[in-house]
Design an enzyme around this catalytic site. Structure first.
Site: not given
Ligand code: S3P
Length: 449
Positions: A28, A33, A101, A129, A327, A358
Site C-alpha cells: 500500500k 507513492r 491516512g 484522525r 500496522d 487500535r
Molecule cells: C504509512 C505510514 C504509517 C502506517 C501507514 C502507512 C506510510 O503511518 O501506519 O499504514 O505509507 O507512510 P504513520 O506515518 O502515521 O506511522
C-alpha cells in the site's frame, strides 16, 4: 468514493489446516507513492502490481483531479502521465480520501507545495484522525490552512507562491509526516531537511531517489536520520513494480502459524528491514518461519515467507521495534493469544491514532473472546493459552486491520469469532477472504445478521 452505511458482519470458525502458496496484493505504501511521484514527473510512469484497493484508488482519483492522467491498463497495470514538480492544477471538486491516512496526508504535502487550493474530506474514521502533525510543518513552509478546531478533516489548503524550505524534526515516529514534508519540499527552492529521531519506513526516500531527485540520508552521532532533499528536481518517469505488502501477508502468515497443521507460503513479499518487525518478533516467539527465494527487485529486498504451525511463546517486544511493525500489532496480538505465556508490547502510543484506537479495539476484541489482556496507556500485554478462545463479537470501528485480525483469531479459536463489519477490508486487501478461503479457511454470515 462510497461511504457505506450498511455494515456487513462475518464470522470465522475453526478450520482444517491451511495449506498452499499465495500472493498478497501490492504494498500500500509503495502503491500510493508510485501514483503521487508519477503525478509530479513529466512523462509516463508505468506501474505493475498496484494495490487496487479503496485507499489507493482514492489516491489515483486525487492525482487525476490534480491534473495528472491516470490510466488503468489491466489488473494492477497503471500508467501515470504527470505534470512535473510544481505543475499540479487546482482541483475543481473536493478530494475525498475515504479511510486513507497515507493518501490524504501525503497529498497534503504535494498540494501544499503548489500555489493551488484543495479541500480534503474523508470518512468518519479519517475525520477523527489528527492532521495537525502534517499541518504544523506545512504552515511553517508558508501553506495557508483552513481547518476546524483540532486540525481535523474536512480542511482546505492553499500553497504559497514560493515555499520556504525548512528543517523539520519529526516529533513522533511517522513516515507520513516525514513524507508530507519531503513532498512539499519537492517544490521549495533550496534544501528541505527532515530529522528523524526514530527511523520509519523509507519508501519516500528510496523512491524519490529512483525518480532522480537529489536526496541524501545520513545518520548523526545521536543516531538520528537526517534527510536532505534538493528542491525542484526534474523527476524522470520510472517503471515501478510493486512487491507484495508485508502488512497484508501478516494475516496469512499468522493464520498459518496458529491453525494447527498448517503449511503456508506467501510469495513475493516486500522485506524492507523497516517493515519486517513482525517477522522478527514471530521468530523470537519460536515460529517456524523461513524466508525463501530471497532476491532484490527495484532496489527492495523481497522473498517468500514460509510458515508451519507450531508452538509459540510469549515475548517482550522492544519499543524501538514499533515503527517497523506499526500496522502489525493487532495481528501480533492474535498470535500472542495462542502463545504460551505473556507477550508484552510497548511504545504503542501511535496505535491510538490509526484508523481506530487500535489499543482499545484490540484489547476489547481479545477480552470479548476470552483472552487475558491488559491495556496500558501505550502498551498491551496478551496472555496466551486460554481454554476457550472465541464466542465474542468485535466492533471494527471502520478499521480494516481490526476486522482481518479478529477473523484470523476465529480460524484458530474454539468458538467462532464475529466481526461486526467487514466492509473496511476493501480499503487495503479486497481479496482477503478469497485468499484465505483458498488456503482452507471458512467464514460464514452470522445467523442474527
Ligand atoms: C504509512 C505510514 C504509517 C502506517 C501507514 C502507512 C506510510 O503511518 O501506519 O499504514 O505509507 O507512510 P504513520 O506515518 O502515521 O506511522
Amino acid at each position: 468514493m462510497t461511504h457505506p452505511v450498511e455494515t456487513k458482519p462475518l464470522s470465522a470458525a475453526a478450520c482444517p489446516p491451511l495449506k498452499g502458496r499465495v500472493r498478497v496484493p501490492g504494498d500500500k505504501s509503495i502503491s500510493h507513492r508510485s501514483l503521487m511521484f508519477g503525478a509530479v514527473t513529466i512523462g509516463e510512469t508505468a506501474i505493475e502490481g498496484l494495490l487496487e484497493a479503496e485507499d489507493v484508488l482514492g489516491t489515483a482519483a486525487a492525482m487525476q483531479a490534480l491534473g495528472a492522467t491516470v490510466t488503468r491498463l489491466g489488473e494492477g497495470r497503471w500508467r501515470v502521465a504527470g505534470l512535473g514538480v510544481g505543475g499540479l492544477l487546482e482541483p475543481s471538486s473536493v478530494l475525498d480520501f475515504g479511510n486513507a491516512g497515507t493518501g490524504s496526508r501525503l497529498t497534503m504535502g504535494l498540494v501544499g507545495g503548489h500555489n493551488i487550493a484543495a479541500t480534503f474530506v474523508g470518512d468518519a474514521s479519517l475525520s477523527r484522525r489528527p492532521m495537525g502533525r502534517i499541518l504544523d510543518p506545512l504552515r511553517r513552509m508558508g501553506v495557508d490552512v483552513i481547518a476546524r478546531a483540532g486540525d481535523r478533516l474536512p480542511l482546505t489548503l492553499k500553497g504559497p507562491e514560493t515555499l520556504v524550505p525548512i528543517t523539520y524534526r519529526v516529533p513522533m515516529a511517522s513516515a507520513q509526516v516525514k513524507s508530507a514534508v519531503l513532498l512539499a519540499g519537492l517544490n521549495a527552492p533550496g534544501v528541505t531537511t527532515v530529522v528523524e529521531p526514530v527511523a520509519t519506513r523509507d519508501h519516500t526516500e528510496r523512491m524519490l531517489e529512483g525518480f532522480g531527485a537529489s536526496i541524501e540520508v545520513t545518520v548523526n552521532e545521536a543516531g538520528e536520520r537526517i534527510i536532505r532533499l534538493q528542491g525542484r528536481p526534474d523527476l524522470k518517469p520510472q517503471s515501478v513494480t510493486v512487491p507484495g505488502d508485508p502488512s497484508s501477508a501478516a494475516f496469512a502468515v499468522v493464520a498459518g502459524l496458529i491453525v494447527p497443521g498448517s503449511d503456508v507460503t506467501v510469495e513475493n513479499v516486500l522485506l524492507n528491514p523497516l517493515r519486517t518487525g513482525l517477522f522478527t518478533t514471530l521468530l523470537e516467539m519460536g515460529a517456524d518461519l523461513t524466508i525463501e527465494n530471497e532476491r532484490v527487485s527495484g532496489g527492495e529486498r523481497i522473498g517468500d515467507v514460509h510458515v508451519r504451525a507450531g508452538r509459540l511463546k510469549g515475548v517482550a517486544v522492544p519499543a524501538e521495534r514499533a515503527p517497523s511493525m506499526i500496522d502489525e500489532y493487532p495481528i501480533l496480538s492474535v498470535a500472542a493469544a495462542f502463545a504460551e505465556g505473556t507477550t508484552v508490547m510497548d511504545g504503542l502510543e501511535e496505535l491510538r491514532v490509526k484508523e481506530s484506537d487500535r489499543l482499545s479495539a484490540v484489547a476489547f476484541g481479545l477480552a470479548a473472546n476470552g483472552v487475558t489482556v491488559e491495556e496500558g496507556k501505550a502498551s498491551l500485554s496478551v496472555t496466551g493459552g486460554a481454554k476457550r478462545i472465541g464466542g465474542g463479537t468485535v466492533p471494527t470501528h471502520l478499521d480494516h486491520r481490526i476486522a482481518m485480525s479478529f477473523l484470523v483469531l476465529g480460524l484458530a479459536g474454539q468458538e467462532p469469532v464475529t466481526v461486526d463489519d467487514i466492509a473496511p477490508i476493501a480499503t487495503s486487501f479486497p481479496n482477503f477472504l478469497e485468499l484465505l478461503q483458498g488456503l482452507g479457511a471458512e467464514f460464514a454470515v452470522p445467523k442474527a445478521a
